[in-house]
Write a protein that holds these residues in place. Structure first.
Motif, mmCIF file in Angstrom:
data_model
loop_
_atom_site.group_PDB
_atom_site.id
_atom_site.type_symbol
_atom_site.label_atom_id
_atom_site.label_comp_id
_atom_site.label_asym_id
_atom_site.label_seq_id
_atom_site.Cartn_x
_atom_site.Cartn_y
_atom_site.Cartn_z
ATOM 1 N N PRO A 1 49.624 9.029 -3.951
ATOM 2 C CA PRO A 1 48.785 7.662 -4.330
ATOM 3 C C PRO A 1 49.322 6.767 -3.272
ATOM 4 O O PRO A 1 48.594 5.773 -3.014
ATOM 5 N N GLU A 2 50.573 7.251 -2.245
ATOM 6 C CA GLU A 2 50.839 6.310 -1.151
ATOM 7 C C GLU A 2 49.826 6.098 -0.214
ATOM 8 O O GLU A 2 50.030 5.433 0.914
ATOM 9 N N LEU A 3 48.691 7.020 -0.189
ATOM 10 C CA LEU A 3 47.733 7.144 0.819
ATOM 11 C C LEU A 3 46.531 6.549 0.555
ATOM 12 O O LEU A 3 45.497 6.270 1.375
ATOM 13 N N GLU A 4 46.448 6.027 -0.642
ATOM 14 C CA GLU A 4 45.212 5.137 -1.292
ATOM 15 C C GLU A 4 45.128 3.965 -0.373
ATOM 16 O O GLU A 4 45.889 3.105 -0.087
ATOM 17 N N GLY A 5 43.671 3.900 -0.005
ATOM 18 C CA GLY A 5 43.356 2.792 0.982
ATOM 19 C C GLY A 5 43.559 3.023 2.490
ATOM 20 O O GLY A 5 42.892 2.229 3.271
ATOM 21 N N LYS A 6 44.036 4.132 2.710
ATOM 22 C CA LYS A 6 44.300 4.393 4.164
ATOM 23 C C LYS A 6 43.121 5.066 4.830
ATOM 24 O O LYS A 6 42.472 5.751 4.158
ATOM 25 N N TYR A 7 42.959 4.569 6.001
ATOM 26 C CA TYR A 7 41.726 5.454 7.015
ATOM 27 C C TYR A 7 42.846 6.365 7.713
ATOM 28 O O TYR A 7 43.648 6.467 8.198
ATOM 29 N N MET A 8 41.913 7.752 7.435
ATOM 30 C CA MET A 8 42.567 9.197 8.058
ATOM 31 C C MET A 8 41.440 9.861 8.490
ATOM 32 O O MET A 8 40.298 9.771 8.239
ATOM 33 N N PHE A 9 41.789 11.091 8.972
ATOM 34 C CA PHE A 9 40.978 12.017 9.526
ATOM 35 C C PHE A 9 41.089 13.223 8.523
ATOM 36 O O PHE A 9 42.006 13.263 7.838
ATOM 37 N N TRP A 10 39.826 14.026 8.135
ATOM 38 C CA TRP A 10 39.916 14.901 7.297
ATOM 39 C C TRP A 10 39.116 16.275 7.967
ATOM 40 O O TRP A 10 38.023 15.797 8.456
ATOM 41 N N LYS A 11 39.571 17.393 7.772
ATOM 42 C CA LYS A 11 38.927 18.520 8.254
ATOM 43 C C LYS A 11 37.840 18.860 7.066
ATOM 44 O O LYS A 11 37.958 19.249 5.998
ATOM 45 N N LEU A 12 36.862 18.289 7.558
ATOM 46 C CA LEU A 12 35.540 18.603 6.414
ATOM 47 C C LEU A 12 34.968 19.881 6.387
ATOM 48 O O LEU A 12 34.590 20.704 7.096
ATOM 49 N N PRO A 13 35.549 20.264 4.864
ATOM 50 C CA PRO A 13 34.914 21.900 4.425
ATOM 51 C C PRO A 13 33.397 21.944 4.678
ATOM 52 O O PRO A 13 32.691 20.981 4.352
ATOM 53 N N LYS A 14 33.031 23.060 4.796
ATOM 54 C CA LYS A 14 31.492 23.302 5.007
ATOM 55 C C LYS A 14 30.704 23.007 3.778
ATOM 56 O O LYS A 14 29.716 22.335 3.913
ATOM 57 N N SER A 15 31.301 23.230 2.514
ATOM 58 C CA SER A 15 30.821 22.924 1.205
ATOM 59 C C SER A 15 30.488 21.372 1.211
ATOM 60 O O SER A 15 29.468 21.073 0.632
ATOM 61 N N ILE A 16 31.370 20.429 1.449
ATOM 62 C CA ILE A 16 31.367 19.092 1.477
ATOM 63 C C ILE A 16 30.227 18.547 2.499
ATOM 64 O O ILE A 16 29.457 17.599 2.071
ATOM 65 N N TRP A 17 30.271 18.990 3.590
ATOM 66 C CA TRP A 17 29.288 18.914 4.804
ATOM 67 C C TRP A 17 27.960 19.248 4.342
ATOM 68 O O TRP A 17 27.100 18.236 4.481
ATOM 69 N N ASP A 18 27.792 20.059 3.587
ATOM 70 C CA ASP A 18 26.307 20.757 3.162
ATOM 71 C C ASP A 18 25.656 19.472 2.258
ATOM 72 O O ASP A 18 24.819 18.986 2.228
ATOM 73 N N ILE A 19 26.558 18.858 1.298
ATOM 74 C CA ILE A 19 25.945 18.079 0.327
ATOM 75 C C ILE A 19 25.793 16.756 1.300
ATOM 76 O O ILE A 19 24.897 15.799 0.888
ATOM 77 N N ILE A 20 26.915 16.201 2.057
ATOM 78 C CA ILE A 20 26.526 15.066 2.833
ATOM 79 C C ILE A 20 25.374 15.062 3.653
ATOM 80 O O ILE A 20 24.363 14.550 3.823
ATOM 81 N N ASN A 21 25.207 16.354 4.405
ATOM 82 C CA ASN A 21 24.038 16.631 5.153
ATOM 83 C C ASN A 21 22.676 16.663 4.502
ATOM 84 O O ASN A 21 21.694 16.054 5.084
ATOM 85 N N ALA A 22 22.644 17.105 3.313
ATOM 86 C CA ALA A 22 21.540 17.056 2.374
ATOM 87 C C ALA A 22 20.989 15.780 2.206
ATOM 88 O O ALA A 22 19.816 15.476 1.900
ATOM 89 N N LYS A 23 21.908 14.789 1.949
ATOM 90 C CA LYS A 23 21.665 13.489 1.672
ATOM 91 C C LYS A 23 21.262 12.641 3.073
ATOM 92 O O LYS A 23 20.525 11.766 2.865
ATOM 93 N N MET A 24 22.048 12.805 4.148
ATOM 94 C CA MET A 24 21.884 11.984 5.005
ATOM 95 C C MET A 24 20.666 12.408 6.003
ATOM 96 O O MET A 24 20.210 11.733 6.772
#
Length: 354
Positions: free
Chosen positions: A137-160
């Motif tokens: 919970p201490e991270l809520e609101g923070k802007y950070m980097f994330w190693k994007l998993p392929k499965s999540i990238w696929d659903i973003i890519n399909a939308k964008m």
């Protein structure tokens, strides 16, 4: 304002060695889950890089190397499509050497009896804002980097970046003000007493993109917009909803032309400029922190020594800095070679959170 998703470029051991440990990297490991079922759940916004919108998805290429001092990693210039990376050039010398030769075996995979010394790694990094995370919970609101998993990238890519055949409109999932949130679930692998590593190696990622628009907020959770600004955004979203729902490209183009010309959109552009500058103040720079930069001299020297030992037919982990064998070389006993090879084995799954 309203950056076009199709313009993303992705569509068209010590601190001196650029090791990937970074306190700004968001870790979503099942081991840190506080839920009874061990699944790591969170809600995030994947956003554009405010410092360089076109380079919002960093496709980092790096090498994990081992010498007699230990493990170290370097981000390769291949990340910026520069093939002059000295490690890549050394790999080519080995890979294209006579099959079965000592040089060839330096790069050959273990299943071919090789040493697999060139541990090349690929990772897709993005910037995120953590909307909700009961595990951290201490991270809520923070802007950070994330190693994007392929499965999540696929659903973003399909939308964008939907296919032309689908006739769907691109949805600006990563937009700061009218993008979407993603509910993620990180599921641990099976508990196998014979293969305990499966818990981490077979981690699965699932995600669901929100139907409603979700705006970024300040790190303390307060809104980026005041009431009058929010009214402007709401009107813009109301108008754009017709575009996002339309499956007629010609109709969409006409609607966008009308929306871009109206007074409300002109107001939103000014609001957007302010918001972008505000986010830059609290958001780390993706390409600056995780992208390729010329290696410092001590790293260049260490890498070159590693390369010299490899091209001489020896093993960097068991040779001194002049290439002389400390323990074993390619002529060592098979069981010693196997031990050395297994110690360099790494998991190359795109879905691993580390």
């Amino acid at each position: 304002m309203g950056f076009d998703p199709s313009q993303l470029s992705v569509f068209n051991q010590d601190e001196n060695t650029q090791k990937n440990f970074n306190s700004n990297i968001y870790k979503t490991r099942p081991a840190d889950s506080k839920s009874d079922d061990g699944i790591y759940r969170a809600t995030i916004k994947v956003i554009y890089n405010p410092f360089n919108l076109k380079n919002s998805v960093l496709q980092q290429q790096s090498y994990g190397l081992q010498d007699n001092e230990g493990w170290f990693s370097v981000v390769s210039s291949l990340t910026v499509n520069d093939t002059n990376c000295p490690i890549f050039k050394a790999w080519k010398k080995c890979h294209y050497a006579e099959k079965g030769s000592q040089l060839y075996l330096q790069a050959a995979p273990k299943e071919e009896g090789g040493n697999a010394l060139f541990d090349k790694r690929f990772a897709r990094y993005v910037t995120v804002q953590i909307i909700e995370d009961k595990n951290q919970p201490e991270l809520e609101g923070k802007y950070m980097f994330w190693k994007l998993p392929k499965s999540i990238w696929d659903i973003i890519n399909a939308k964008m970046n939907p296919s032309v055949e689908s006739k769907k409109a691109p949805i600006p999932v990563m937009d700061f003000l009218f993008g979407r949130a993603i509910d993620i679930e990180v599921i641990p692998g099976p508990k196998d007493p014979l293969h305990p590593e499966r818990v981490q190696r077979e981690t699965k990622y699932m995600g669901e993109i929100s139907e409603d628009v979700v705006s970024c907020v300040n790190p303390d959770g307060s809104p980026l917009l005041n009431d009058s600004e929010q009214d402007v955004l709401d009107e813009y979203v109301h108008q754009m909803s017709k575009v996002w729902r339309s499956k007629n490209p010609e109709e969409r183009a006409e609607l966008v032309k009308e929306i871009n010309a109206n007074e409300n959109t002109q107001k939103l552009r000014k609001i957007y400029e302010r918001v972008l500058e505000e986010i830059k103040k609290v958001c780390p720079d993706l390409n600056e922190e995780l992208g390729y930069h010329e290696w410092p001299d001590n790293v260049k020297q260490r890498v070159q020594k590693w390369i010299d030992i490899v091209l001489s037919g020896n093993l960097p982990a068991t040779s001194d800095n002049d290439g002389a064998a400390v323990a074993s070389t390619l002529e060592a006993k098979p069981e010693v070679q196997a031990s050395t090879a297994s110690s360099t084995e790494t998991d190359t799954s795109d879905d691993l959170p580390f």
